[in-house]
Design a protein around this motif. Structure first.
Motif, PDB file in Angstrom:
ATOM      1  N   GLY A 168       0.240  -1.074   0.321  1.00 56.71           N
ATOM      2  CA  GLY A 168       0.090  -0.354  -0.013  1.00 56.71           C
ATOM      3  C   GLY A 168       0.463   1.762  -0.178  1.00 56.71           C
ATOM      4  O   GLY A 168       0.812   2.308  -0.517  1.00 56.71           O
ATOM      5  N   PHE A 169       2.007   1.336   0.916  1.00 59.82           N
ATOM      6  CA  PHE A 169       3.251   2.212   1.150  1.00 59.82           C
ATOM      7  C   PHE A 169       3.688   2.537  -0.599  1.00 59.82           C
ATOM      8  O   PHE A 169       3.619   3.965  -0.972  1.00 59.82           O
ATOM      9  CB  PHE A 169       4.083   2.195   1.520  1.00 59.82           C
ATOM     10  N   HIS A 191      -2.245   9.262   6.040  1.00 57.25           N
ATOM     11  CA  HIS A 191      -1.106   8.444   6.117  1.00 57.25           C
ATOM     12  C   HIS A 191       0.294   8.952   5.833  1.00 57.25           C
ATOM     13  O   HIS A 191       0.489   9.759   4.467  1.00 57.25           O
ATOM     14  CB  HIS A 191      -1.911   7.215   5.669  1.00 57.25           C
ATOM     15  N   ASP A 248      -7.516   7.146  -0.299  1.00 56.36           N
ATOM     16  CA  ASP A 248      -6.838   6.105   0.496  1.00 56.36           C
ATOM     17  C   ASP A 248      -7.774   4.639   1.686  1.00 56.36           C
ATOM     18  O   ASP A 248      -8.220   6.080   2.654  1.00 56.36           O
ATOM     19  CB  ASP A 248      -5.675   6.632   1.434  1.00 56.36           C
ATOM     20  N   HIS A 250      -8.198   1.328   5.579  1.00 63.36           N
ATOM     21  CA  HIS A 250      -8.985   1.761   6.665  1.00 63.36           C
ATOM     22  C   HIS A 250     -10.253   1.443   6.372  1.00 63.36           C
ATOM     23  O   HIS A 250     -11.399   0.893   6.929  1.00 63.36           O
ATOM     24  CB  HIS A 250      -8.850   2.073   7.779  1.00 63.36           C
ATOM     25  N   THR A 284      -5.513  -1.173   0.435  1.00 65.25           N
ATOM     26  CA  THR A 284      -4.324  -1.636   0.777  1.00 65.25           C
ATOM     27  C   THR A 284      -4.534  -3.864   0.735  1.00 65.25           C
ATOM     28  O   THR A 284      -5.670  -3.671   1.356  1.00 65.25           O
ATOM     29  CB  THR A 284      -3.398  -1.825   1.826  1.00 65.25           C
ATOM     30  N   SER A 306      -2.788  -4.967   3.629  1.00 66.39           N
ATOM     31  CA  SER A 306      -2.469  -5.276   4.117  1.00 66.39           C
ATOM     32  C   SER A 306      -3.847  -5.434   5.425  1.00 66.39           C
ATOM     33  O   SER A 306      -2.697  -5.466   6.952  1.00 66.39           O
ATOM     34  CB  SER A 306      -1.577  -4.639   4.846  1.00 66.39           C
ATOM     35  N   LYS A 307      -5.160  -5.443   5.703  1.00 65.56           N
ATOM     36  CA  LYS A 307      -6.145  -4.951   6.229  1.00 65.56           C
ATOM     37  C   LYS A 307      -6.950  -6.265   6.672  1.00 65.56           C
ATOM     38  O   LYS A 307      -6.773  -7.111   6.683  1.00 65.56           O
ATOM     39  CB  LYS A 307      -5.622  -3.419   6.919  1.00 65.56           C
TER      40      LYS A 307
END
Ligand SMILES: Cc1ncc(COP(=O)(O)O)c(C=O)c1O
Length: 420
Positions: free
Chosen positions: A114-115, A139, A212, A215, A243, A245-246
């Motif tokens: 995601g970064f 972020h 973004d 979340h 992302t 990663s969540k």
């Protein structure tokens, strides 16, 4: 300038973290020995996890785990190169198609994290004469994207639409293209971006919108499609970033939007072109997560049941939660060292949470970031509430009227959140 200075002097002088370590309250890099998602084993002891982003609890879903294992069997453990050259998998392309469909966007591009998605997409779009309008609480990966960009960045007060309008009115005429960038759900305070008002303002000033949804995916909207669907909007955000990663229990990131914009970023974003591709198991995990999200609505229902229970429970104990409306529920504590000590005590009592201190929040506004998952049981959550009741009183964060009033003023002054 003193050319006798050794480059590493600053490393020797850096003692912020060492002081916290010496005080025995260092809360970072805790090695996890085993995990069930909602609980982890660290230092030989089981603890309830309220510091993760595994909102739907899918990291341990049997279907998801089986898909990841199968991908390793057929494709191996890594791609050993960028998608641009030798690392592009059919799985990546299937994932892009599924995601475009899931989000109702024309096209999608999958990055390795995601970064990198934020860094690459923002910096490739912004030219020398363009401008980024960026929320002050965005972020770090968005901030990185703005720093790498060759255009200007203008910040506006956190989630403050008057300030957004003010900065656009004063500056928009100085630039060619413009991009408004904000988190859909802010990662620390858990509040939701005022998207409908922001869209109105951005359109008025001929500014594109980039949200973004790290979340928000798997969390907001009827099926977890994110911030746009939460507000019953469609096709109003130009670029959705997210992302894996969540909620999607893996690693990787993406941007979604019109086919032409995605095609441009695919051939311009250096973090996409020159970084190795998401591994097969990671891509297969996300594809199966999307299937699960679509076929098993109970995960989203459980997530919100648990989030509501904790929001109500924590507020009734007297915590200032910045009135979060999402499963990220911050507890305002104020002082950085207090946040470290409080987190350490929680840890000793079997609760794994994380502190948020400066520079992530303004000085004197430290938070304990708590977040809840579909797979937490009532027993887990009741235990967390019990521990927070006991420790909150011991540390005088709750149960002390004067202190609660001070925290309410902090919340209002620094976060712009009035406490309901
Ligand atoms: C709002 C937001 N955007 C982007 C990222 C970066 O995502 P990743 O961890 O996949 O690199 C994060 C991760 O914490 C995040 O919270």
């Amino acid at each position: 300038m003193n050319s006798t200075t050794d480059l590493f002097d600053k490393c020797l002088a850096f003692d912020d973290a060492k002081r916290v370590q010496a005080a025995g309250v260092y809360p970072f890099f805790r090695p996890i020995e085993a995990s069930s998602g909602s609980s982890v084993v660290t230092h030989g002891k089981k603890r309830v996890m309220i510091g993760s982003n595994n909102y739907l609890g899918l990291t341990h879903h049997p279907r998801v785990q089986a898909a990841a294992k199968k991908a390793i069997d057929t494709l191996g453990t890594g791609c050993t190169g960028s998608r641009f050259l030798n690392g592009n998998l059919v799985l990546h392309e299937q994932l892009e198609e599924r995601l475009s469909h899931f989000l109702g966007k024309e096209a999608c591009l999958v990055f390795s994290t995601g970064f990198l998605s934020n860094q690459g997409a923002i910096s490739s779009l912004i030219g020398r004469n363009d401008v980024i309008y960026s929320d002050r609480e965005n972020h770090a990966s968005i901030i990185e994207g703005t720093r790498v960009s060759i255009g200007d960045t203008v910040k506006f007060k956190h989630n403050n639409m008057e300030d957004l309008e003010r900065v656009m009115a004063h500056t928009r005429h100085k630039y060619e293209g413009a991009l408004l960038v904000a988190d859909g759900v802010f990662s620390m305070s858990g509040d939701i971006f005022h998207l409908p008002q922001a869209i109105e303002i951005a359109r008025k000033y001929n500014c594109r919108i980039y949200v973004d949804d790290a979340h928000s995916l798997g969390v907001l909207g009827p099926k977890g499609q994110g911030t746009e669907t939460h507000f019953k909007l469609s096709q109003s955000v130009d670029i959705v970033m997210g992302t894996f990663s969540k909620s999607f229990a893996s690693i990787g990131g993406f941007i979604a939007g019109s086919a032409d914009v995605v095609h441009y970023i695919k051939h311009k974003a250096r973090p996409f072109m020159f970084s190795a591709a998401m591994p097969p198991a990671a891509a297969a995990t996300v594809l199966e997560c999307i299937n699960v999200v679509e076929e098993e609505p109970e995960h989203l229902e459980n997530l919100w049941r648990n989030a509501r229970k904790m929001s109500k429970g924590l507020k009734s104990l007297g915590y200032n939660t910045l009135d979060s409306q999402t499963p990220i529920i911050p507890l305002l504590v104020g002082d950085d060292f207090l946040a470290f000590s409080f987190t350490q005590k929680l840890y000793e009592m079997g609760v794994f949470a994380t502190p948020v201190v400066r520079p992530a929040v303004p000085e004197g506004c430290a938070l304990i970031r708590t977040s809840y998952m579909a797979s937490h049981t009532d027993e887990d959550l009741d235990y967390v509430l019990d521990v927070l009741d006991k420790l909150g009183r011991e540390f005088e964060i709750i149960g002390n009227k004067e202190r609660e009033e001070q925290l309410a003023i902090l919340a209002e002054t620094h976060f712009g959140h009035t406490v309901a």
